[in-house]
Scaffold this active site. Structure first.
Site, mmCIF file in Angstrom:
data_model
loop_
_atom_site.group_PDB
_atom_site.id
_atom_site.type_symbol
_atom_site.label_atom_id
_atom_site.label_comp_id
_atom_site.label_asym_id
_atom_site.label_seq_id
_atom_site.Cartn_x
_atom_site.Cartn_y
_atom_site.Cartn_z
ATOM 1 C CD GLU A 32 -2.525 1.477 2.598
ATOM 2 O OE1 GLU A 32 -3.713 1.799 2.554
ATOM 3 O OE2 GLU A 32 -1.895 1.297 3.670
ATOM 4 C CG HIS A 118 -9.998 3.310 8.571
ATOM 5 N ND1 HIS A 118 -10.327 3.681 7.290
ATOM 6 C CD2 HIS A 118 -8.989 2.416 8.479
ATOM 7 C CE1 HIS A 118 -9.544 3.015 6.441
ATOM 8 N NE2 HIS A 118 -8.727 2.248 7.127
ATOM 9 C CE LYS A 145 -7.803 -0.941 6.197
ATOM 10 N NZ LYS A 145 -6.861 0.162 5.922
ATOM 11 N NE ARG A 185 -3.161 -3.225 13.512
ATOM 12 C CZ ARG A 185 -3.252 -2.509 12.400
ATOM 13 N NH1 ARG A 185 -3.032 -3.073 11.235
ATOM 14 N NH2 ARG A 185 -3.567 -1.228 12.449
ATOM 15 C CD GLN A 210 0.760 -0.741 9.515
ATOM 16 O OE1 GLN A 210 1.736 -0.037 9.304
ATOM 17 N NE2 GLN A 210 -0.370 -0.603 8.843
#
Length: 227
Positions: A32, A118, A145, A185, A210
């Site tokens: 990305e 989000h 997403k 995740r 992340q």
């Protein structure tokens, strides 16, 4: 099946992106590229040509947790301009005021559309997640997403249940951001998610929770997921 990992890169200079691609390409299945961190797109074509991995163009606005803070029409045009350089995917926010027209334009270019949402405050309920997915599909999402924020460890179970129930026949990504969301995740692709996100290095994470891609691969190896 080996979990698919998308490495998010958010750097201001495409030449820096090129160097980082070379460093992490062996560990990534997709990339990305965060356009909202780039002042301009000069040299971006070289980035697209430098990797054989599929690439996602994302130009995330401030109102969705990103860095782009200009007029909406400029943000959209930058995203479209990048996609003309050869990106396979584009990420478009469900809340985008021009969503329908942007999706139509991207599809006319042969770009696969990721529609995303989000929630940085909480984990939505299962019913809310399902309703969001339906709205994304109605708008023509090729990939959906749906991301929230994990406030408790139990929130991970909500995303994993959502994935296990809804991912069949769909390309769906869902997990909780934040330190308490790391479990979802990591497990997202193991519960049917299309892929999960990682950072190139620990100091280059673009979202809370992340993990660096090499750390994520170590966890998958420990779980016996790498074949």
């Amino acid at each position: 099946m080996k979990p698919r990992i998308c490495v998010s890169i958010a750097l201001p200079d495409p030449s820096e992106v090129l160097r980082l691609l070379d460093e992490v390409e062996p560990y990534a299945d997709m990339f990305e590229i965060r356009l909202d961190h780039m002042p301009n797109l000069e040299g971006l074509g070289d980035v697209v040509e430098a990797s054989s991995r599929p690439m996602i163009a994302t130009n995330r606005p401030k109102w969705e947790g990103g860095s782009f803070n200009g007029p909406e029409e400029n943000r959209v045009e930058t995203l479209l301009e990048a996609c003309r350089l050869g990106f396979e995917y584009a990420d478009v926010e469900l809340r985008s005021p021009t969503l329908s027209s942007v999706v139509e334009e991207l599809k006319s270019m042969g770009v696969q559309v990721i529609i995303s949402v989000h929630d940085f405050d909480r984990t939505p309920s299962l019913d809310e997640l399902r309703e969001t997915l339906r709205r994304m599909e109605a708008q023509g999402a090729d990939v959906a997403k749906v991301v929230g924020f994990a406030r408790r460890m139990e929130d991970n179970l909500t995303y994993l249940k959502f994935l296990s129930e809804e991912s069949g026949g769909r390309r769906l990504v869902s997990f909780g951001m934040g330190p308490l969301g790391v479990v979802s995740r990591v497990l997202c692709p193991l519960f049917g998610g299309y892929y999960t996100y990682a950072s190139p290095r620990e100091d280059l994470a673009v979202a809370p929770g992340q993990l660096p891609v090499r750390r994520l691969l170590e966890l998958y190896e420990t779980l016996g997921c790498l074949g």
